[in-house]
Design a protein around this motif. Structure first.
Motif, PDB file in Angstrom:
ATOM      1  N   ASP A  96      41.834  36.509  32.513  1.00 48.28           N
ATOM      2  CA  ASP A  96      42.097  35.097  32.268  1.00 48.28           C
ATOM      3  C   ASP A  96      43.462  34.941  31.628  1.00 48.28           C
ATOM      4  OD1 ASP A  96      41.645  32.380  32.258  1.00 48.28           O
ATOM      5  OD2 ASP A  96      39.654  32.533  31.390  1.00 48.28           O
ATOM      6  N   TYR A  97      43.874  33.689  31.484  1.00 49.58           N
ATOM      7  CA  TYR A  97      45.223  33.361  31.023  1.00 49.58           C
ATOM      8  C   TYR A  97      45.092  32.135  30.127  1.00 49.58           C
ATOM      9  CZ  TYR A  97      50.295  32.571  31.579  1.00 49.58           C
ATOM     10  OH  TYR A  97      51.636  32.399  31.366  1.00 49.58           O
ATOM     11  N   LEU A  98      45.229  32.324  28.811  1.00 50.13           N
ATOM     12  CA  LEU A  98      45.095  31.232  27.848  1.00 50.13           C
ATOM     13  C   LEU A  98      46.480  30.738  27.437  1.00 50.13           C
ATOM     14  CD1 LEU A  98      42.239  32.676  25.595  1.00 50.13           C
ATOM     15  CD2 LEU A  98      42.079  30.715  27.142  1.00 50.13           C
ATOM     16  N   LEU A  99      46.711  29.460  27.633  1.00 52.06           N
ATOM     17  CA  LEU A  99      48.002  28.867  27.310  1.00 52.06           C
ATOM     18  C   LEU A  99      47.964  28.274  25.908  1.00 52.06           C
ATOM     19  CD1 LEU A  99      50.774  28.358  28.641  1.00 52.06           C
ATOM     20  CD2 LEU A  99      49.904  26.112  29.366  1.00 52.06           C
ATOM     21  N   LYS A 100      48.827  28.778  25.044  1.00 49.67           N
ATOM     22  CA  LYS A 100      48.895  28.295  23.657  1.00 49.67           C
ATOM     23  C   LYS A 100      49.430  26.872  23.606  1.00 49.67           C
ATOM     24  CE  LYS A 100      50.002  32.922  21.812  1.00 49.67           C
ATOM     25  NZ  LYS A 100      51.031  33.723  21.121  1.00 49.67           N
ATOM     26  N   PRO A 101      48.917  26.043  22.684  1.00 47.25           N
ATOM     27  CA  PRO A 101      47.791  26.331  21.776  1.00 47.25           C
ATOM     28  C   PRO A 101      46.469  26.092  22.502  1.00 47.25           C
ATOM     29  CG  PRO A 101      48.647  24.145  21.335  1.00 47.25           C
ATOM     30  CD  PRO A 101      49.528  24.729  22.414  1.00 47.25           C
ATOM     31  N   PHE A 102      45.485  26.943  22.259  1.00 50.05           N
ATOM     32  CA  PHE A 102      44.189  26.789  22.901  1.00 50.05           C
ATOM     33  C   PHE A 102      43.100  26.711  21.833  1.00 50.05           C
ATOM     34  CE2 PHE A 102      45.589  31.231  22.988  1.00 50.05           C
ATOM     35  CZ  PHE A 102      44.594  31.856  22.243  1.00 50.05           C
ATOM     36  N   SER A 103      42.020  26.059  22.180  1.00 50.03           N
ATOM     37  CA  SER A 103      40.919  25.842  21.244  1.00 50.03           C
ATOM     38  C   SER A 103      39.963  27.033  21.251  1.00 50.03           C
ATOM     39  CB  SER A 103      40.137  24.580  21.634  1.00 50.03           C
ATOM     40  OG  SER A 103      39.511  24.766  22.893  1.00 50.03           O
ATOM     41  N   PHE A 104      39.046  27.043  20.297  1.00 48.38           N
ATOM     42  CA  PHE A 104      38.030  28.090  20.270  1.00 48.38           C
ATOM     43  C   PHE A 104      37.142  28.002  21.514  1.00 48.38           C
ATOM     44  CE2 PHE A 104      33.647  29.401  19.092  1.00 48.38           C
ATOM     45  CZ  PHE A 104      33.891  30.765  18.978  1.00 48.38           C
ATOM     46  N   ALA A 105      36.879  26.792  21.981  1.00 44.08           N
ATOM     47  CA  ALA A 105      36.052  26.614  23.180  1.00 44.08           C
ATOM     48  C   ALA A 105      36.707  27.285  24.385  1.00 44.08           C
ATOM     49  CB  ALA A 105      35.834  25.131  23.447  1.00 44.08           C
ATOM     50  N   ASP A 106      38.040  27.122  24.524  1.00 45.87           N
ATOM     51  CA  ASP A 106      38.760  27.771  25.622  1.00 45.87           C
ATOM     52  C   ASP A 106      38.724  29.291  25.471  1.00 45.87           C
ATOM     53  OD1 ASP A 106      39.425  25.331  26.750  1.00 45.87           O
ATOM     54  OD2 ASP A 106      41.305  25.187  25.639  1.00 45.87           O
ATOM     55  N   PHE A 107      38.906  29.736  24.232  1.00 45.16           N
ATOM     56  CA  PHE A 107      38.866  31.173  23.937  1.00 45.16           C
ATOM     57  C   PHE A 107      37.506  31.749  24.305  1.00 45.16           C
ATOM     58  CE2 PHE A 107      37.394  34.429  21.000  1.00 45.16           C
ATOM     59  CZ  PHE A 107      38.386  35.399  21.089  1.00 45.16           C
ATOM     60  N   LEU A 108      36.442  31.054  23.904  1.00 47.06           N
ATOM     61  CA  LEU A 108      35.084  31.540  24.142  1.00 47.06           C
ATOM     62  C   LEU A 108      34.769  31.600  25.632  1.00 47.06           C
ATOM     63  CD1 LEU A 108      32.606  32.494  22.587  1.00 47.06           C
ATOM     64  CD2 LEU A 108      31.754  30.147  22.630  1.00 47.06           C
ATOM     65  N   THR A 109      35.244  30.625  26.377  1.00 52.33           N
ATOM     66  CA  THR A 109      35.031  30.621  27.828  1.00 52.33           C
ATOM     67  C   THR A 109      35.662  31.855  28.467  1.00 52.33           C
ATOM     68  OG1 THR A 109      34.935  28.207  27.941  1.00 52.33           O
ATOM     69  CG2 THR A 109      35.483  29.376  29.970  1.00 52.33           C
ATOM     70  N   ALA A 110      36.874  32.173  28.046  1.00 51.73           N
ATOM     71  CA  ALA A 110      37.568  33.353  28.580  1.00 51.73           C
ATOM     72  C   ALA A 110      36.874  34.640  28.147  1.00 51.73           C
ATOM     73  CB  ALA A 110      39.024  33.355  28.112  1.00 51.73           C
ATOM     74  N   ALA A 111      36.450  34.690  26.885  1.00 55.32           N
ATOM     75  CA  ALA A 111      35.779  35.889  26.369  1.00 55.32           C
ATOM     76  C   ALA A 111      34.449  36.123  27.080  1.00 55.32           C
ATOM     77  CB  ALA A 111      35.556  35.754  24.863  1.00 55.32           C
ATOM     78  N   LYS A 112      33.727  35.051  27.365  1.00 55.95           N
ATOM     79  CA  LYS A 112      32.450  35.183  28.078  1.00 55.95           C
ATOM     80  C   LYS A 112      32.661  35.667  29.507  1.00 55.95           C
ATOM     81  CE  LYS A 112      29.501  31.999  25.496  1.00 55.95           C
ATOM     82  NZ  LYS A 112      28.730  30.722  25.526  1.00 55.95           N
ATOM     83  N   LYS A 113      33.787  35.294  30.081  1.00 55.24           N
ATOM     84  CA  LYS A 113      34.123  35.783  31.417  1.00 55.24           C
ATOM     85  C   LYS A 113      34.255  37.310  31.380  1.00 55.24           C
ATOM     86  CE  LYS A 113      37.116  33.426  33.810  1.00 55.24           C
ATOM     87  NZ  LYS A 113      38.404  32.901  34.335  1.00 55.24           N
ATOM     88  N   ALA A 114      34.882  37.811  30.313  1.00 58.61           N
ATOM     89  CA  ALA A 114      35.016  39.260  30.145  1.00 58.61           C
ATOM     90  C   ALA A 114      33.649  39.910  29.941  1.00 58.61           C
ATOM     91  CB  ALA A 114      35.929  39.565  28.957  1.00 58.61           C
ATOM     92  N   LEU A 115      32.818  39.289  29.120  1.00 60.82           N
ATOM     93  CA  LEU A 115      31.478  39.827  28.881  1.00 60.82           C
ATOM     94  C   LEU A 115      30.696  39.930  30.184  1.00 60.82           C
ATOM     95  CD1 LEU A 115      29.284  40.724  26.858  1.00 60.82           C
ATOM     96  CD2 LEU A 115      28.596  38.329  26.708  1.00 60.82           C
ATOM     97  N   THR A 116      30.748  38.888  30.992  1.00 60.98           N
ATOM     98  CA  THR A 116      30.040  38.892  32.274  1.00 60.98           C
ATOM     99  C   THR A 116      30.557  40.004  33.167  1.00 60.98           C
ATOM    100  OG1 THR A 116      29.659  36.507  32.160  1.00 60.98           O
ATOM    101  CG2 THR A 116      29.529  37.529  34.340  1.00 60.98           C
ATOM    102  N   TRP A 117      31.864  40.201  33.180  1.00 57.36           N
ATOM    103  CA  TRP A 117      32.450  41.264  34.006  1.00 57.36           C
ATOM    104  C   TRP A 117      31.907  42.621  33.584  1.00 57.36           C
ATOM    105  CZ3 TRP A 117      35.118  45.774  33.655  1.00 57.36           C
ATOM    106  CH2 TRP A 117      35.736  46.245  34.823  1.00 57.36           C
ATOM    107  N   PHE A 118      31.870  42.893  32.268  1.00 55.53           N
ATOM    108  CA  PHE A 118      31.392  44.188  31.786  1.00 55.53           C
ATOM    109  C   PHE A 118      29.898  44.366  32.028  1.00 55.53           C
ATOM    110  CE2 PHE A 118      35.412  44.335  29.466  1.00 55.53           C
ATOM    111  CZ  PHE A 118      35.743  45.676  29.599  1.00 55.53           C
ATOM    112  N   GLU A 119      29.136  43.303  31.884  1.00 53.69           N
ATOM    113  CA  GLU A 119      27.691  43.395  32.139  1.00 53.69           C
ATOM    114  C   GLU A 119      27.401  43.683  33.607  1.00 53.69           C
ATOM    115  OE1 GLU A 119      25.631  40.635  28.699  1.00 53.69           O
ATOM    116  OE2 GLU A 119      26.171  39.704  30.595  1.00 53.69           O
ATOM    117  N   MET A 120      28.181  43.080  34.481  1.00 53.92           N
ATOM    118  CA  MET A 120      27.958  43.271  35.912  1.00 53.92           C
ATOM    119  C   MET A 120      28.418  44.648  36.387  1.00 53.92           C
ATOM    120  SD  MET A 120      26.474  40.573  37.058  1.00 53.92           S
ATOM    121  CE  MET A 120      26.692  40.692  38.832  1.00 53.92           C
TER     122      MET A 120
END
Length: 236
Positions: A96-120
């Motif tokens: 993912d690609y987070l454009l500063k400044p970004f909110s915690f909600a945006d951060f969490l969405t990107a982090a969950k994408k990573a979690l899903t990738w590792f789980e799969m």
């Protein structure tokens, strides 16, 4: 699943903000925080890191150059104030690609994408048998749940997921695992496959009616493939 992550950013405020975001995410563990890519590179060989939140514009070695040196097993989420690098970021397989400044909600969405990738793509079994052989540990909702065999009524398979129905619990436990894999970790003397989509606990059967098995108020179909062996075991 817990992901070991690093933050690499030459801005002190960005480092602090990202650290606070990581601490709020229960599935992230911060194991490294670096103000430049060279410092991070010195530790790459010694530590296992799953995910890096990586700034792009940094002195000496920029984030894009650093990304090309990172193993494919480590995933990247770019954090930058410049949108010009978005296309190049995807060329190095950034999640993912987070454009500063970004909110915690945006951060969490990107982090969950990573979690899903590792789980799969996780090669480790998602079900672990308890030492006392009284139950199993299953991954559900970003944590490991210990489920006692005594509490399981039946299990329903849905493609790559299962629903585990428990006594006294109106909502099933949802876990990313195939029914076949789960079946291998259940004691055969207690559990039995009765349909391509169902495993039951034999002691929880209320009644049997033609091609249906009643467990509580739930009618579970009996597959033709499993009918003969099921009736034979029940007859015994």
């Amino acid at each position: 699943m817990i992901l070991n992550c690093w933050i690499v950013d030459d801005e002190p405020l960005a480092l602090s903000l990202l650290e606070s975001y990581v601490q709020k995410a229960p599935f992230l563990k911060l194991t490294g925080k670096y103000s430049n890519a060279l410092s991070a590179m010195k530790h790459m060989a010694d530590e296992k890191v799953d995910l890096i939140f990586l700034d792009i514009q940094m002195p000496e070695v920029n984030g894009m150059e650093f990304a090309r040196l990172i193993s494919d097993s480590t995933k990247i989420i770019f954090t930058t104030a410049f949108s010009d690098y978005a296309l190049e970021g995807y060329k190095v397989s950034a999640l993912d690609y987070l454009l500063k400044p970004f909110s915690f909600a945006d951060f969490l969405t990107a982090a969950k994408k990573a979690l899903t990738w590792f789980e799969m793509t996780d090669k480790k079994p998602v079900v672990e048998t308890a030492r006392e052989n009284l139950g199993i540990f299953v991954k559900s909702d970003y944590k490991l749940l210990h489920i006692l065999f005594d509490d399981i009524l039946y299990i329903e398979g849905l493609k790559d997921y299962v629903k585990i129905y428990l006594e006294g619990n109106p909502k099933p436990v949802l876990s990313l695992i195939s029914l076949k894999s789960l079946e291998e970790d259940l004691p055969r003397e207690r559990f039995m496959r009765v349909h391509r989509s169902y495993i039951i606990q034999k002691s929880k059967i209320t009644s049997i009616n033609k091609k249906r098995i009643l467990i509580g108020e739930k009618q579970i179909p009996m597959g033709e493939t499993y009918r003969k062996s099921f009736l034979s075991i029940i007859g015994q």
